[in-house]
Design a protein around this motif. Structure first.
Motif, short mmCIF file in Angstrom:
data_model
loop_
_atom_site.label_atom_id
_atom_site.label_comp_id
_atom_site.label_asym_id
_atom_site.label_seq_id
_atom_site.Cartn_x
_atom_site.Cartn_y
_atom_site.Cartn_z
N THR A 157 0.84 -1.21 0.00
CA THR A 157 0.00 0.00 0.00
C THR A 157 0.87 1.25 0.00
O THR A 157 0.63 2.20 -0.76
CB THR A 157 -0.94 0.01 1.22
N LEU A 158 1.89 1.26 0.84
CA LEU A 158 2.76 2.43 0.93
C LEU A 158 3.70 2.53 -0.28
O LEU A 158 3.87 3.61 -0.86
CB LEU A 158 3.56 2.37 2.23
N ALA A 159 4.32 1.40 -0.66
CA ALA A 159 5.34 1.43 -1.72
C ALA A 159 4.75 1.73 -3.10
O ALA A 159 5.44 2.29 -3.95
CB ALA A 159 6.09 0.10 -1.76
N GLN A 160 3.49 1.37 -3.32
CA GLN A 160 2.87 1.64 -4.61
C GLN A 160 2.43 3.10 -4.74
O GLN A 160 2.03 3.52 -5.83
CB GLN A 160 1.66 0.71 -4.82
N ASN A 161 2.49 3.82 -3.63
CA ASN A 161 2.07 5.23 -3.65
C ASN A 161 3.12 6.10 -2.97
O ASN A 161 2.85 6.76 -1.96
CB ASN A 161 0.72 5.37 -2.93
N PRO A 162 4.35 6.12 -3.48
CA PRO A 162 5.43 6.85 -2.83
C PRO A 162 5.12 8.34 -2.71
O PRO A 162 4.60 8.94 -3.64
CB PRO A 162 6.65 6.60 -3.73
N GLY A 163 5.43 8.89 -1.54
CA GLY A 163 5.20 10.31 -1.32
C GLY A 163 3.79 10.65 -0.85
O GLY A 163 3.54 11.77 -0.41
#
Length: 224
Positions: A157-163
């Motif tokens: 979830t976090l890595a696919q939406n960096p920033g």
């Protein structure tokens, strides 16, 4: 398999759409109002949205999601087939539009196409971190990471939406499937982030991967 949120207040049509998509193997979430649609959106990979909803209408649902920078693919189903209505829905941020009554086969084909376009790359590489999406495996310095399914879902979830900043409530909805306003303790997110950081060898004071945004939540560090 992907989760599709069907937003339809007509029981007969909701059953038709749901049955067709379930037959294709998709997991179905059902909302009968615009408010429910907005609340359940973080749990879904795609939304099939009726424009003529009671209360918060379909256009308002699209506007709220896009203003919140939520990039969920949206397929609109509507009995209103005029060019003006179609153009308005697309300009608000809908990804595709079908006029009722529609071909169920065409609807399924359009759902497939939208999901195909929205799928991320099959692999994420950040420094010595490598994540294989299809295989649901993660490696650091070429060594496999022993992640639980929940830890991996959180990482993805976090890595696919960096920033992008994810609040604890939003992470609970997306990763744990908790409903908005749920009594699930938000501290469970902090616990899992701490576990994930430990396995990634990530120092919260000088994070390489997961950064705490004070008073807001967490985000994956955007590498340039």
């Amino acid at each position: 398999m992907e989760r599709i949120l069907v937003v339809e207040d007509d029981p007969q049509l909701a059953h038709l759409v749901t049955a067709a998509l379930q037959h294709e193997g998709y997991t179905i979430l059902l909302a009968i109002s615009g408010l429910d649609a907005v609340e359940m959106a973080p749990q879904a990979d795609l939304m099939v949205l009726d424009l003529g909803l009671p209360g918060l209408g379909g256009p308002e649902v699209i506007r709220e999601l896009r203003e919140a920078d939520w990039n969920l693919p949206i397929l609109v189903l509507s009995a209103q087939g005029t060019e003006e209505i179609r153009v308005r829905a697309l300009e608000l941020g809908a990804d595709d539009y079908l006029t009722k009554p529609m071909s169920v086969r065409e609807m399924v084909a359009r759902v497939r196409a939208l999901l195909r376009r929205s799928r991320p790359t099959q692999e994420i590489r950040i420094g010595d971190l490598r994540i294989l999406l299809k295989q649901r495996q993660a490696f650091r310095a070429q060594q496999p990471l022993d992640l639980s399914p929940t830890e991996l879902d959180l990482l993805l979830t976090l890595a696919q939406n960096p920033g992008e900043v994810w609040s604890r409530e939003r992470l609970l909805q997306r990763v744990w499937g908790a409903e908005r306003g749920s009594t699930v303790d938000e501290r469970v997110v902090d616990s899992y982030v701490a576990l994930l950081r430990r396995k990634l060898g990530d120092d919260p004071k000088t994070p390489r991967y997961i950064e705490t945004v004070f008073g807001q939540g967490y985000r994956f560090v955007q590498h340039t």
